[in-house]
Design a protein around this motif. Sequence first.
Motif, short mmCIF file in Angstrom:
data_model
loop_
_atom_site.label_atom_id
_atom_site.label_comp_id
_atom_site.label_asym_id
_atom_site.label_seq_id
_atom_site.Cartn_x
_atom_site.Cartn_y
_atom_site.Cartn_z
N ASP A 1 -1.51 4.17 -1.23
CA ASP A 1 -2.90 3.75 -1.36
C ASP A 1 -3.74 4.69 -0.50
OD1 ASP A 1 -5.31 2.06 -0.32
OD2 ASP A 1 -4.59 1.01 -2.11
N LYS A 2 -4.88 5.08 -0.99
CA LYS A 2 -5.73 6.03 -0.25
C LYS A 2 -6.09 5.53 1.14
CE LYS A 2 -7.72 8.11 -4.35
NZ LYS A 2 -8.93 8.40 -5.12
N SER A 3 -6.13 4.23 1.31
CA SER A 3 -6.54 3.68 2.60
C SER A 3 -5.52 3.93 3.71
CB SER A 3 -6.81 2.18 2.48
OG SER A 3 -5.61 1.48 2.18
N VAL A 4 -4.28 4.25 3.37
CA VAL A 4 -3.27 4.51 4.41
C VAL A 4 -3.17 5.98 4.76
CG1 VAL A 4 -1.90 2.47 3.86
CG2 VAL A 4 -1.31 4.66 2.81
N MET B 1 0.82 -1.22 0.00
CA MET B 1 0.00 0.00 0.00
C MET B 1 0.86 1.27 0.00
SD MET B 1 -3.36 -0.94 2.27
CE MET B 1 -2.51 -1.42 3.76
N ASP C 1 -4.67 8.76 6.52
CA ASP C 1 -5.65 9.10 7.56
C ASP C 1 -5.16 10.36 8.26
OD1 ASP C 1 -7.39 9.33 9.68
OD2 ASP C 1 -6.96 7.34 10.52
#
Length: 107
Positions: A55-58, A38, A60
Amino acid sequence: MKNLGNMMKQAQQMQARMQEMQSKLAEVEVNGVSAGGMVSILLNGKGELKQIKLDKSVVDPEDVEVLEDLIVAAFNDAKNKVEAHMAEETAKLMGGLKLPPGFKLPF
């Protein structure tokens, strides 16, 4: 004196090969990853940072420290791969010549 002349010639050849290897290192690209891919870091063979992919999910905004740690881990992964590649290429260049511990090429 012939032996000294041969040694000097070999040293010059080795130096030329080292310069060639160093110029080729800029063309090598190595990818380091963390968090299962990611976070991805791309370095060239000289260790210069070429690209970071996240990756956008990491990402925050509430937990930036985790992202920072993942970037550092990916960078270190890539750096280790660059160093391994350099060691492999140097070993090929040296033709199996054993160097003292801690002696690294290229300087």
